[in-house]
Design an enzyme around this catalytic site. Structure first.
Site, PDB file in Angstrom:
ATOM      1  CG  ASN A 160     -18.346  -3.093  26.931  1.00  0.00           C
ATOM      2  OD1 ASN A 160     -19.253  -3.653  27.568  1.00  0.00           O
ATOM      3  ND2 ASN A 160     -17.450  -3.760  26.232  1.00  0.00           N
ATOM      4  CD1 TRP A 161     -20.278   0.301  32.683  1.00  0.00           C
ATOM      5  CD2 TRP A 161     -22.304  -0.233  33.499  1.00  0.00           C
ATOM      6  NE1 TRP A 161     -20.806   1.422  33.283  1.00  0.00           N
ATOM      7  CE2 TRP A 161     -22.042   1.120  33.794  1.00  0.00           C
ATOM      8  CE3 TRP A 161     -23.521  -0.790  33.909  1.00  0.00           C
ATOM      9  CZ2 TRP A 161     -22.959   1.925  34.481  1.00  0.00           C
ATOM     10  CZ3 TRP A 161     -24.431  -0.002  34.588  1.00  0.00           C
ATOM     11  CH2 TRP A 161     -24.152   1.345  34.865  1.00  0.00           C
ATOM     12  CE  LYS A 162     -14.566  -4.614  28.390  1.00  0.00           C
ATOM     13  NZ  LYS A 162     -13.178  -4.912  28.122  1.00  0.00           N
ATOM     14  CG  HIS A 182     -16.060  -6.578  23.099  1.00  0.00           C
ATOM     15  ND1 HIS A 182     -15.033  -7.287  23.689  1.00  0.00           N
ATOM     16  CD2 HIS A 182     -15.884  -5.288  23.469  1.00  0.00           C
ATOM     17  CE1 HIS A 182     -14.276  -6.443  24.380  1.00  0.00           C
ATOM     18  NE2 HIS A 182     -14.778  -5.222  24.271  1.00  0.00           N
ATOM     19  CD  GLU A 220     -13.734  -8.313  26.883  1.00  0.00           C
ATOM     20  OE1 GLU A 220     -14.894  -8.092  27.263  1.00  0.00           O
ATOM     21  OE2 GLU A 220     -12.788  -7.532  27.121  1.00  0.00           O
ATOM     22  CD  GLU A 268     -13.362  -2.055  22.092  1.00  0.00           C
ATOM     23  OE1 GLU A 268     -13.521  -1.175  22.933  1.00  0.00           O
ATOM     24  OE2 GLU A 268     -13.739  -3.235  22.248  1.00  0.00           O
ATOM     25  N   GLY A 319      -7.992  -3.506  28.546  1.00  0.00           N
ATOM     26  CA  GLY A 319      -7.817  -3.901  29.936  1.00  0.00           C
ATOM     27  C   GLY A 319      -6.368  -4.074  30.345  1.00  0.00           C
ATOM     28  CB  SER A 376      -6.070   1.274  28.087  1.00  0.00           C
ATOM     29  OG  SER A 376      -5.920  -0.097  28.417  1.00  0.00           O
ATOM     30  N   GLY A 400     -14.104   0.502  28.743  1.00  0.00           N
ATOM     31  CA  GLY A 400     -14.423  -0.542  29.716  1.00  0.00           C
ATOM     32  C   GLY A 400     -14.208  -0.040  31.130  1.00  0.00           C
ATOM     33  N   GLY A 401     -13.064  -0.369  31.707  1.00  0.00           N
ATOM     34  CA  GLY A 401     -12.763  -0.093  33.120  1.00  0.00           C
ATOM     35  C   GLY A 401     -13.090   1.319  33.581  1.00  0.00           C
TER      36      GLY A 401
END
Ligand code: 13P
Length: 251
Positions: free
Chosen positions: A9-11, A95, A97, A167, A173, A213, A234-235
């Site tokens: 998930n590149w956000k 999500h 966010e 999640e 993150g 993470s 993500g990251g």
């Protein structure tokens, strides 16, 4: 048997040029899709580049959100109908966010799930509790309520084919991964909830990812758990080498 699914998930990261470069770097080294499904979910502005670059490869492609109407006066939204026309396979919805910063409700998420199915794509439905909820030991009832609301009115066949991503917000993150036992415990609870709502076959078919993470160093341990069928990352999905290490965790 459920095929594992590892998704980036590149956000709000990457532009079309970087997207093309990323796919060029990974596409020949992805695992056999019958063993592990590899997926990148990118910002809407990168999807055209993603689709073009991924063509003919084992990379599945997804969006990070969409609206629940196909067209109309909804300034700034993304049409699920057009995502399907573009060749998108998956759409992330719910999500934390989006729930937190953009006030997306359980009802919106349920409408989006239906719109995604109506447009022949697969939703990845996110759920997860805050640190406060976990500290109050209310995480199970919280997540079960999110799942029930998101799936309202969906058929067993639809639920069999979709993906759920657990999640925990406190692990996103932060570098603080849920332990593999904590992740397994909740993924198992989600599967049991689906068994209660539908039936055993549906619960056995639905794929449940863990997110928060996930990185090359912990993916194998997480994926060794019986109810964890994948990761939403993500990251660690932004770098081609790291993404390849994640999707090739079986090697
Ligand atoms: P991180 O992997 O950066 O913790 O993000 C997890 C996530 O939110 C994926 O959807």
């Amino acid at each position: 048997m459920r095929t594992p699914i590892i998704a980036g998930n590149w956000k709000l990261n990457m532009n079309p040029e970087q997207t093309t470069e990323f796919v060029e770097a990974v596409k020949a080294k992805l695992p056999d899709p019958s063993k592990v499904e590899s997926l990148i979910c990118a910002p809407a502005v990168d999807l055209d580049a993603l689709r073009k670059a991924a063509e003919g490869s084992n990379l599945h492609i997804g969006a990070e959100n969409c609206y629940f109407e196909d067209e109309g006066a909804f300034t700034g939204e993304t049409s699920p109908k057009v995502l399907n026309e573009m060749g998108i396979d998956y759409v992330i919805i719910g999500h934390s966010e989006r729930r937190g910063y953009f006030h997306e409700t359980d009802e919106d998420i349920n409408k989006k799930a239906k719109a995604i199915f109506a447009n022949n794509m697969t939703p990845i439905i996110c759920c997860g509790e805050s640190l406060e909820t976990r500290e109050a030991n209310k995480q199970e009832e919280w997540v079960v309520a999110q799942i029930k609301a998101a799936l309202e009115g969906l058929t067993a066949e639809q639920v069999s084919s979709l993906v759920i991503a657990y999640e925990p917000i406190w692990a996103i993150g932060t570098g603080k991964t849920a332990s593999s036992d904590q992740a397994e415990e909740m993924c198992k609870t989600i599967r049991e909830t689906i068994k209660d709502l539908y039936n055993e076959e549906t619960a056995e078919n639905v794929r449940i990812q863990y997110g928060g993470s996930v990185k090359p160093a912990n993916v194998k341990e997480l994926m060794s758990k019986p109810d964890i069928d994948g990761g939403l990352v993500g990251g660690a999905s932004l770098d081609p080498e790291s993404f390849l290490a994640l999707v090739n965790y079986q090697d």
